[in-house]
Design a protein around this motif. Structure first.
Motif, PDB file in Angstrom:
ATOM      1  N   SER A   1       0.733  -1.454  -0.086  1.00  0.00           N
ATOM      2  CA  SER A   1      -0.063   0.067  -0.146  1.00  0.00           C
ATOM      3  C   SER A   1       0.950   1.241  -0.067  1.00  0.00           C
ATOM      4  N   HIS A   2       0.278   2.323  -0.610  1.00  0.00           N
ATOM      5  CA  HIS A   2       1.282   3.732  -0.660  1.00  0.00           C
ATOM      6  C   HIS A   2       0.154   4.673  -0.501  1.00  0.00           C
ATOM      7  N   GLU A   3       0.263   5.490   0.685  1.00  0.00           N
ATOM      8  CA  GLU A   3      -0.473   6.907   0.886  1.00  0.00           C
ATOM      9  C   GLU A   3      -0.081   7.858   0.088  1.00  0.00           C
ATOM     10  N   PHE A   4      -0.994   8.705  -0.432  1.00  0.00           N
ATOM     11  CA  PHE A   4      -0.972   9.949  -1.376  1.00  0.00           C
ATOM     12  C   PHE A   4      -1.512  11.208  -0.633  1.00  0.00           C
ATOM     13  N   GLN A   5      -1.124  12.203  -1.095  1.00  0.00           N
ATOM     14  CA  GLN A   5      -1.489  13.633  -0.630  1.00  0.00           C
ATOM     15  C   GLN A   5      -2.938  13.785  -0.833  1.00  0.00           C
ATOM     16  N   GLN A   6      -3.159  14.441   0.245  1.00  0.00           N
ATOM     17  CA  GLN A   6      -4.720  14.841   0.173  1.00  0.00           C
ATOM     18  C   GLN A   6      -4.574  16.497   0.092  1.00  0.00           C
ATOM     19  N   MET A   7      -5.439  17.213  -0.631  1.00  0.00           N
ATOM     20  CA  MET A   7      -5.096  18.558  -0.579  1.00  0.00           C
ATOM     21  C   MET A   7      -6.506  19.090  -0.445  1.00  0.00           C
ATOM     22  N   TYR A   8      -6.318  20.142   0.455  1.00  0.00           N
ATOM     23  CA  TYR A   8      -7.448  20.986   1.058  1.00  0.00           C
ATOM     24  C   TYR A   8      -7.063  22.474   0.818  1.00  0.00           C
ATOM     25  N   ARG A   9      -7.291  23.025  -0.365  1.00  0.00           N
ATOM     26  CA  ARG A   9      -6.873  24.338  -0.768  1.00  0.00           C
ATOM     27  C   ARG A   9      -7.739  25.233  -0.114  1.00  0.00           C
ATOM     28  N   LYS A  10      -8.846  25.197   0.060  1.00  0.00           N
ATOM     29  CA  LYS A  10      -9.913  25.855   0.665  1.00  0.00           C
ATOM     30  C   LYS A  10     -10.773  25.343   1.562  1.00  0.00           C
ATOM     31  N   SER A  11     -11.530  25.723   2.243  1.00  0.00           N
ATOM     32  CA  SER A  11     -12.469  24.898   3.439  1.00  0.00           C
ATOM     33  C   SER A  11     -13.646  24.298   2.382  1.00  0.00           C
ATOM     34  N   GLY A  12     -13.598  23.355   2.696  1.00  0.00           N
ATOM     35  CA  GLY A  12     -14.706  22.312   1.675  1.00  0.00           C
ATOM     36  C   GLY A  12     -14.148  21.987   0.595  1.00  0.00           C
ATOM     37  N   TRP A  13     -12.926  22.170  -0.032  1.00  0.00           N
ATOM     38  CA  TRP A  13     -11.991  21.538  -1.111  1.00  0.00           C
ATOM     39  C   TRP A  13     -11.463  20.262  -0.730  1.00  0.00           C
ATOM     40  N   HIS A  14     -11.413  19.575  -1.503  1.00  0.00           N
ATOM     41  CA  HIS A  14     -10.906  18.221  -1.519  1.00  0.00           C
ATOM     42  C   HIS A  14     -10.413  17.636  -2.870  1.00  0.00           C
ATOM     43  N   GLU A  15      -8.922  17.665  -2.984  1.00  0.00           N
ATOM     44  CA  GLU A  15      -8.506  17.501  -4.467  1.00  0.00           C
ATOM     45  C   GLU A  15      -7.206  16.195  -4.181  1.00  0.00           C
ATOM     46  N   HIS A  16      -6.779  15.772  -5.316  1.00  0.00           N
ATOM     47  CA  HIS A  16      -6.056  14.665  -5.621  1.00  0.00           C
ATOM     48  C   HIS A  16      -4.906  15.089  -6.794  1.00  0.00           C
ATOM     49  N   ASP A  17      -3.927  14.876  -6.573  1.00  0.00           N
ATOM     50  CA  ASP A  17      -3.007  15.023  -7.885  1.00  0.00           C
ATOM     51  C   ASP A  17      -3.168  13.553  -8.714  1.00  0.00           C
ATOM     52  N   PRO A  18      -3.683  13.849 -10.052  1.00  0.00           N
ATOM     53  CA  PRO A  18      -3.948  12.784 -10.640  1.00  0.00           C
ATOM     54  C   PRO A  18      -2.741  11.836 -11.167  1.00  0.00           C
ATOM     55  N   GLN A  19      -1.714  12.419 -11.514  1.00  0.00           N
ATOM     56  CA  GLN A  19      -0.344  11.611 -11.815  1.00  0.00           C
ATOM     57  C   GLN A  19       0.095  11.031 -10.566  1.00  0.00           C
ATOM     58  N   GLU A  20      -0.110  11.572  -9.301  1.00  0.00           N
ATOM     59  CA  GLU A  20       0.228  10.876  -8.112  1.00  0.00           C
ATOM     60  C   GLU A  20      -0.365   9.708  -7.796  1.00  0.00           C
ATOM     61  N   ILE A  21      -1.752   9.556  -8.269  1.00  0.00           N
ATOM     62  CA  ILE A  21      -2.481   8.460  -8.106  1.00  0.00           C
ATOM     63  C   ILE A  21      -1.985   7.259  -9.047  1.00  0.00           C
ATOM     64  N   VAL A  22      -1.651   7.664 -10.303  1.00  0.00           N
ATOM     65  CA  VAL A  22      -1.250   6.716 -11.279  1.00  0.00           C
ATOM     66  C   VAL A  22       0.298   5.978 -10.743  1.00  0.00           C
ATOM     67  N   ASP A  23       1.160   7.071 -10.192  1.00  0.00           N
ATOM     68  CA  ASP A  23       2.394   6.720  -9.813  1.00  0.00           C
ATOM     69  C   ASP A  23       2.342   5.659  -8.483  1.00  0.00           C
ATOM     70  N   SER A  24       1.206   6.039  -7.709  1.00  0.00           N
ATOM     71  CA  SER A  24       1.336   5.225  -6.363  1.00  0.00           C
ATOM     72  C   SER A  24       0.642   3.930  -6.824  1.00  0.00           C
ATOM     73  N   VAL A  25      -0.074   3.554  -7.633  1.00  0.00           N
ATOM     74  CA  VAL A  25      -0.524   2.498  -8.186  1.00  0.00           C
ATOM     75  C   VAL A  25       0.454   1.591  -8.630  1.00  0.00           C
ATOM     76  N   ALA A  26       1.247   2.138  -9.535  1.00  0.00           N
ATOM     77  CA  ALA A  26       2.621   1.539 -10.059  1.00  0.00           C
ATOM     78  C   ALA A  26       3.310   1.110  -9.090  1.00  0.00           C
ATOM     79  N   THR A  27       3.689   1.859  -8.092  1.00  0.00           N
ATOM     80  CA  THR A  27       4.343   1.459  -7.063  1.00  0.00           C
ATOM     81  C   THR A  27       3.901   0.133  -6.219  1.00  0.00           C
ATOM     82  N   CYS A  28       2.658   0.339  -6.063  1.00  0.00           N
ATOM     83  CA  CYS A  28       2.113  -0.876  -5.328  1.00  0.00           C
ATOM     84  C   CYS A  28       1.930  -2.097  -6.200  1.00  0.00           C
TER      85      CYS A  28
END
Length: 570
Positions: free
Chosen positions: A87-114
């Motif tokens: 398993s591999h954790e990736f970054q959670q982005m909360y740029r503003k109150s109520g916002w929740h984002e992920h880096d699309p490339q980091e998701i692909v990279d995390s899966v490849a690593t796993c």
């Protein structure tokens, strides 16, 4: 959430060494069984024959489990046991109150690593990569991605499913003609939850997304589509989604499993300008392509399920009336309703449960979605510093006898099913000088249990049947205290498997069906049935009702906290 104080091994098996009695035989009612809480029971079946087991242990299936906070890759044998994982954790982005984002490339990279690390384990055990027959994918749903169709480059961060930036947009859309007709078509109510409103927000607020749409270059997809597009290799243009994920967008007609022009028109979308992935069955030998790089290059992907559908499959919820509840970042209860969708009249969602193709009809479910479960535990750990590791929540909650009158409505993203209150915020009621950290910890666990009770009540009204037992999985289910609390609040037994990787197992089952490791659902009845633990209610129904009444009062009191400034002006 991680395991409770008794711990988990890497495959998700309980390491608790206590000797526990077997569940009493017979047909005891919940009231008669109250003295037998937390007991283990064996599967009713006799298990695999020696010949079956020997054959199935030679077959292996990979499973990509791409979740809200981490990615994982597991390799199962044909008996449903995980033999390697990473398993591999990736970054959670909360740029503003109520916002929740992920880096699309980091998701692909995390899966490849796993994939790379779990495969190393697998090979080190003496297996060969060629022993892996197929790969399944399961993923967080509703999370929305957009990219350039010509280059494959993402045009914005992924907007994660709990994100609430679309609250004002949702209120606007609810006022449009035809808004009341949407649920009958797609099974979902207008809320900040589905992918549709996230895409509309991107088109309105991100210029390069709008420009790509106007130029006919905008590709839209959920996490499954994004992963398949990249894992196959962009040059292959594998651009598909399965029906369980498509049913979470509000673009698919639930009744015919096709994109619906009326739904697209409501959201102001022109399908001639927007690239939508082809909808295919959840289990299919040909539609998903194959891994295009790394140690598993050339291995076919043959199964794909949204994570909550995958958990239902992993719990063998193949018959109408069966249900499961997954306690992950959020909490999701699915109830199999059979081959015809049931449109809820009591605040639930209608969704595709799974679609295994080969002349089989899609199977549908009623769903209750809770935005905050394990993320509530991480909140009191990261933001309040009450605990150092999420699995310590049970220890802290056990330092007090009860919640001390504290009720925590964990409405960080508003409240989902069955309430659908967008303008609520997280609120703690009942704090006095007597209140300790343990009371808040217990109230945090109880919040998920109370919302599960509200969902079950709504499902009983929609289906006309009361559930006799609730199958559970996911991180918070590792807590004995939480599961005992759940049984007490819903007043029915809670049944927990020894191997809790049911979501990843469901994706593996979908992939295995496509390559004939299994051909009929009956062949799966022995999988993951041994040494399940059953928690039976051990408080009175009167006490349970009193607790839920207080929770319901707190929910009503937290309404309307988040409102537009113009609404608040006199």
């Amino acid at each position: 959430m991680e395991a409770d104080k008794k711990g988990l091994d890497t495959a998700g098996h309980s390491q608790d060494k206590e000797v526990v009695k077997k569940t009493a035989s017979g047909t005891s009612t919940p009231k008669e069984m109250r003295a037998h809480s937390g007991e283990q029971k064996e599967s009713d079946s006799e298990g695999f024959t020696s010949g079956q087991e020997k054959r199935l242990k030679k077959w292996f299936i990979g499973s990509i489990d791409q979740g809200t906070t981490s990615s994982r890759f597991l390799i199962f044998d044909g008996t449903g046991n995980p033999v390697a994982s990473h398993s591999h954790e990736f970054q959670q982005m909360y740029r503003k109150s109520g916002w929740h984002e992920h880096d699309p490339q980091e998701i692909v990279d995390s899966v490849a690593t796993c994939i790379e690390e779990a495969t190393k384990q697998f090979v080190a055990m003496g297996h060969d990569v060629s022993d892996i027959q197929a790969i399944g994918i399961t993923n967080q749903r509703e999370t929305t991605l957009v990219w350039d169709w010509e280059t494959g480059e993402p045009l914005h961060n992924a907007i994660a499913w709990p994100d609430t930036r679309t609250m004002g947009l949702v209120r606007e859309l609810r006022g449009l003609e035809g808004a009341d007709d949407l649920t009958e078509l797609c099974g979902l109510p207008l809320s900040t939850y589905p992918s549709s409103v996230k895409l509309v927000w991107l088109l309105r607020n991100v210029e390069k997304v709008k420009q790509a749409y106007d130029d006919g270059r905008l590709a839209f997809g959920t996490i499954d589509t994004w992963l398949l597009y990249h894992l196959n290799g962009k040059e292959k243009r594998t651009f598909v989604t399965d029906s369980t994920n498509a049913s979470r967008t509000m673009f698919m007609n639930l009744h015919n499993i096709k994109y619906d022009d009326k739904l697209l028109k409501f959201f102001g979308l022109d399908r001639n300008k927007l690239h939508l992935p082809k909808i295919v069955p959840s289990s299919c030998p040909d539609s998903y392509g194959s891994i295009g790089f790394g140690p598993l290059k050339g291995v076919r992907v043959t199964g794909c399920l949204g994570d909550q559908s995958a958990a239902l499959v992993g719990q063998q919820g193949f018959t109408p009336g069966s249900a499961k509840n997954t306690y992950g970042t959020g909490c999701f209860l699915l109830y199999n309703v059979g081959e015809k969708p049931v449109i809820s009249k009591h605040g639930l969602l209608a969704t595709v449960a799974y679609d295994f193709g080969r002349q089989r009809k899609p199977v549908y479910a009623l769903e209750g979605s809770i935005a905050v479960a394990g993320s509530g535990v991480k909140f009191i750990m990261n933001n309040f510093g009450f605990i150092t590791h999420s699995h310590k929540i049970s220890d802290l909650a056990a330092t007090v006898e009860d919640n001390g009158g504290v009720v925590f409505v964990t409405a960080f993203s508003g409240l989902f099913a069955p309430y659908w209150i967008d303008d609520a915020k997280g609120t703690i009621f009942g704090i006095t000088q007597h209140t300790q950290r343990g009371h808040i910890a217990r109230a945090t666990l109880e919040a998920t249990c109370f919302q599960t009770k509200a969902i079950l009540d709504a499902m009983e009204k929609d289906s006309g049947h009361k559930l006799s037992e609730l199958a559970v999985d996911g991180g918070m289910s590792n807590s004995d205290l939480c599961m005992q609390t759940q049984a007490n609040i819903i007043d029915i037994p809670v049944n927990r498997p020894a191997m809790r990787e049911t979501t990843a197992l469901g994706a593996a089952i979908a992939a295995g069906f496509a390559v004939d490791i299994w051909k009929e659902f009956d062949e799966l009845k022995q999988i993951n049935q041994k040494d399940r633990t059953v928690f039976n209610p051990d408080i009175s129904e009167k006490e349970s009702t009193k607790m839920f009444r207080r929770w319901s009062r707190a929910v009503e009191m937290c309404r309307g906290w988040e409102r537009d400034e113009e609404q608040e002006d006199p």
